[in-house]
Motif scaffolding. Sequence first.
Motif, PDB file in Angstrom:
ATOM      1  N   GLY A  17       0.798  -1.222   0.000  1.00 24.92           N
ATOM      2  CA  GLY A  17       0.000   0.000   0.000  1.00 24.92           C
ATOM      3  C   GLY A  17       0.826   1.265   0.000  1.00 24.92           C
ATOM      4  N   LEU A  18       1.990   1.221  -0.664  1.00 26.05           N
ATOM      5  CA  LEU A  18       2.888   2.367  -0.690  1.00 26.05           C
ATOM      6  C   LEU A  18       2.929   3.008  -2.070  1.00 26.05           C
ATOM      7  CD1 LEU A  18       5.937   0.839   1.256  1.00 26.05           C
ATOM      8  CD2 LEU A  18       4.018   2.175   2.186  1.00 26.05           C
ATOM      9  N   PHE A  96       6.639  10.686  -7.588  1.00 28.42           N
ATOM     10  CA  PHE A  96       5.962  11.294  -6.437  1.00 28.42           C
ATOM     11  C   PHE A  96       6.897  12.135  -5.580  1.00 28.42           C
ATOM     12  CE2 PHE A  96       3.272   7.503  -7.252  1.00 28.42           C
ATOM     13  CZ  PHE A  96       2.103   8.173  -7.550  1.00 28.42           C
ATOM     14  N   GLY A  97       8.147  12.278  -5.990  1.00 30.82           N
ATOM     15  CA  GLY A  97       9.080  13.110  -5.244  1.00 30.82           C
ATOM     16  C   GLY A  97       9.279  12.612  -3.830  1.00 30.82           C
ATOM     17  N   VAL A 102       5.509   6.527   0.564  1.00 31.42           N
ATOM     18  CA  VAL A 102       4.600   6.927   1.634  1.00 31.42           C
ATOM     19  C   VAL A 102       3.306   6.134   1.463  1.00 31.42           C
ATOM     20  CG1 VAL A 102       3.161   8.848   2.469  1.00 31.42           C
ATOM     21  CG2 VAL A 102       5.586   9.210   1.959  1.00 31.42           C
ATOM     22  N   PRO A 103       2.673   5.669   2.547  1.00 31.80           N
ATOM     23  CA  PRO A 103       1.431   4.888   2.415  1.00 31.80           C
ATOM     24  C   PRO A 103       0.337   5.657   1.679  1.00 31.80           C
ATOM     25  CG  PRO A 103       2.303   4.722   4.634  1.00 31.80           C
ATOM     26  CD  PRO A 103       3.109   5.780   3.941  1.00 31.80           C
ATOM     27  N   PHE A 113       4.025   2.355  13.623  1.00 29.82           N
ATOM     28  CA  PHE A 113       4.737   2.372  12.344  1.00 29.82           C
ATOM     29  C   PHE A 113       4.273   3.514  11.446  1.00 29.82           C
ATOM     30  CE2 PHE A 113       4.752  -2.005  13.883  1.00 29.82           C
ATOM     31  CZ  PHE A 113       6.103  -2.278  13.877  1.00 29.82           C
ATOM     32  N   THR A 114       3.623   4.496  12.038  1.00 32.97           N
ATOM     33  CA  THR A 114       3.155   5.644  11.267  1.00 32.97           C
ATOM     34  C   THR A 114       4.324   6.298  10.536  1.00 32.97           C
ATOM     35  OG1 THR A 114       1.328   6.081  12.769  1.00 32.97           O
ATOM     36  CG2 THR A 114       2.067   7.904  11.384  1.00 32.97           C
ATOM     37  N   THR A 115       4.142   6.554   9.235  1.00 32.91           N
ATOM     38  CA  THR A 115       5.181   7.183   8.428  1.00 32.91           C
ATOM     39  C   THR A 115       4.963   8.693   8.411  1.00 32.91           C
ATOM     40  OG1 THR A 115       5.351   5.236   7.020  1.00 32.91           O
ATOM     41  CG2 THR A 115       6.234   7.291   6.143  1.00 32.91           C
TER      42      THR A 115
END
Length: 282
Positions: A17-18, A96-97, A102-103, A113-115
């Motif tokens: 999901g990234l 996406f730079g 990022v999720p 595990f929040t990014t």
Amino acid sequence: MHLLLIRHGETEHNVAGLLAGATDSKLTNHGILQAQRLGKFIASTRKLQLTQIFSSDLQRAWMTAAEVCKSQLAEHGPNSALDEVIKLPLLREQDFGSLELVPWASKRADDAFTTKVPSATDPDFKPKETAEQMQVRADQFLTDFLHPVLALGSNEQVAIVSHGLFLSSLWRALLRRFPSHNITIGPDVGPLGPSRPLEYIGSWSNTGYLELAIHDRCQQDGDEHSQLHPSSPATFTGFGLNVLAINRKDHLENLKRTRGVGSAAYDARQQQIDGFFKRPTT
């Protein structure tokens, strides 16, 4: 010309999901099976003999294209007009730079595990590629690569293997080059309307494809062959476009994911290792 716009097979970052645009994401084992199914379906079931395969140079796309190419050679033999997959950076996914990897969806606030989503105020922040920048790439591909193939004649059969967001840009760039009265919809395409305009046909499934036929309207009418003008935005004025299928995925019917292993990143060496340790049958 018969034209297929194909999305690559499932990747490790699809499963996680990234966001993976410019990141060179690997296919999963399930993704390789999808690509193999696609290749066999196009070559054996549809009996399409491709004359050109263009692909993004990111491995998830060119590995999918390579499976299509293998099936073409297996079905049509060494006399196939297809030589190799043409890998092009022009066909890459949107970059996406700083949002790469990022999720897609924000995780819960209490998730360990929040990014941290990069901020535009961060000194190392890199902006994502804009829709306008993708359109420039799409137009360049049409002018530099697809137009010369179309000029070879109506018997060309071409596959373009790329990524979901860029394929949408490429489709809109292609659609703009045809007068609306030269565009027709095949019977296998569902109803379109104000809520589903042709420019926005939805997302591509992994190895799903948009199937198109481009024909010379002047030849059909018995007139002189249409002329292509690469410098003109209306390069396909004398040609007609027939939309045959949107997100076609018949080849995935009854394909089941192997639990655990199916979602793992594909490694071509794994099959060789399995074969080494496998006991011979008696």
